[in-house]
Design an enzyme around this catalytic site. Structure first.
Site, PDB file in Angstrom:
ATOM      1  N   CYS A  49       5.232   0.036   0.785  1.00  0.00           N
ATOM      2  CA  CYS A  49       4.767   0.523  -0.422  1.00  0.00           C
ATOM      3  C   CYS A  49       3.133   0.767  -0.417  1.00  0.00           C
ATOM      4  O   CYS A  49       2.710   1.703  -0.782  1.00  0.00           O
ATOM      5  CB  CYS A  49       5.058  -0.706  -1.448  1.00  0.00           C
ATOM      6  N   TYR A  50       2.370  -0.245   0.173  1.00  0.00           N
ATOM      7  CA  TYR A  50       1.024  -0.140   0.291  1.00  0.00           C
ATOM      8  C   TYR A  50       0.773   1.468   1.156  1.00  0.00           C
ATOM      9  O   TYR A  50      -0.185   2.012   0.465  1.00  0.00           O
ATOM     10  CB  TYR A  50       0.306  -1.324   0.944  1.00  0.00           C
TER      11      TYR A  50
END
Length: 339
Positions: free
Chosen positions: A145-146
């Site tokens: 996600c990051y």
């Protein structure tokens, strides 16, 4: 109709896959497994699903016979072992096991050694950069996600060579669902509510993933200083990135507009407008904004995503669409939930 299996269907990314796939016009869920809740109906675990189907134990033979593609949403080290039993099925892994080119890097950061790892068999599943490779892949490692929020925000600047890459500073804020569905004191209401805190400072596992992909884009080594923070909200990631440049803001903005022209999910905001996680909630959309700090020659990039959709399950379905030659947006057209 694409026959879909979900292994690890009761975690947050698993249930998000279920939600999105149930409205996908070309996909049908035919198999769901859960190590924790095997034998229970899905609606016993998540009443909101109204789903009578019974969750099963992992069965490689059944998956191989009944599924065209399987999504694995499992802890690090588990997906790889199970995937090796599935030789005739397309695999989209939402964990970290298939994200790295070098298995030694994975072992160093995740503590698991992957036996007989073949990096040429898998593709890093960021559609905006690798859709041509994804199209013919059997195994796709869905990005973290990051990294999704950071790589998409930096790519046009790195490709055009208008920024320095020796030190890139990234400050990210994430909702609590990014930690997964688990009973841990740090994620209880009293610990999270009205609180903001950094975690895994200078040692987050997503750093080598970012640097691996950013190096490919820039054509040289890239170093990232990354500090994630946990914020008291359920979904969303807002990443703020600081990088040195000599270019004007207008030139940079034009480069971004041209690079992402035609991309269905990536939106470059007008100058002076900055992204909000609320704009992405429940959707596969990405919003990118920017500002130039002229006194120091620092370009400030900002990106917002939903960590469970573009940061996980939505991006996985976007990859599935590419792998099966469907319209890339199919099943992902929903606008964000607002307010």
């Amino acid at each position: 109709m694409i026959r879909v299996g979900i292994v690890g269907a009761t975690g947050y990314t698993g249930i998000e896959l279920f939600r999105l796939l149930k409205k996908h016009p070309s996909a049908k869920i035919v198999y769901m497994s859960s190590r924790t809740y095997a034998g229970k109906k899905m609606m016993e675990v998540y009443p909101s699903t109204l789903e009578e189907a019974v969750l099963e134990d992992f069965d490689s033979r059944k998956i191989s016979e009944s599924c065209d593609v399987v999504f694995t949403a499992l802890p690090a080290g588990v997906s790889y072992r199970l995937a090796m039993e599935l030789q005739n099925v397309k695999i989209i892994d939402l964990g970290a096991d298939f994200r790295f080119d070098d298995p030694n890097t994975y072992a160093e950061w995740y503590g698991n050694k992957l036996e007989d790892y073949n990096s040429t068999e898998r593709v890093y599943g960021l559609p905006e950069l690798y859709r041509d490779s994804i199209k013919n892949a059997r195994i796709v490692g869905n990005p973290g996600c990051y990294p999704t929020s950071v790589i998409l925000a930096l790519t046009p600047a790195l490709k055009s060579g208008i920024v320095e890459v020796d030190t890139i500073v990234v400050d990210s804020k994430s909702g609590v669902s990014g930690a997964g569905r688990k009973e841990t004191l740090d994620y209880t209401f009293s610990e999270v509510n009205e609180n903001l805190r950094p975690y895994n400072v200078a040692k987050h596992r997503h750093v080598p993933e970012m640097e691996q992909e950013l190096k490919k884009i820039a054509g040289k080594d890239v170093k990232v200083i990354f500090t994630p923070h946990l914020v008291p909200m359920t979904r969303g990631i807002l990443s703020t990135i600081y990088v040195k440049t000599n270019a004007s803001l207008e030139k940079i903005h034009r480069i971004y507009q041209e690079f992402y022209a035609g991309e269905p999910f990536v939106h470059v905001l007008p100058l002076g407008v900055f992204p909000s996680t609320k704009w992405c909630y429940g959707s596969n959309h990405v919003f990118i904004g920017m500002q130039l700090e002229e006194r120091t020659g620092t370009l400030i990039l900002m990106s917002a995503i939903d960590n469970l959709v573009k940061g996980a399950s939505g991006q996985a379905i976007q990859n599935m669409n590419i792998m099966f030659d469907l319209k890339e947006t199919e099943g992902l057209e929903s606008l964000p939930i607002y307010p």
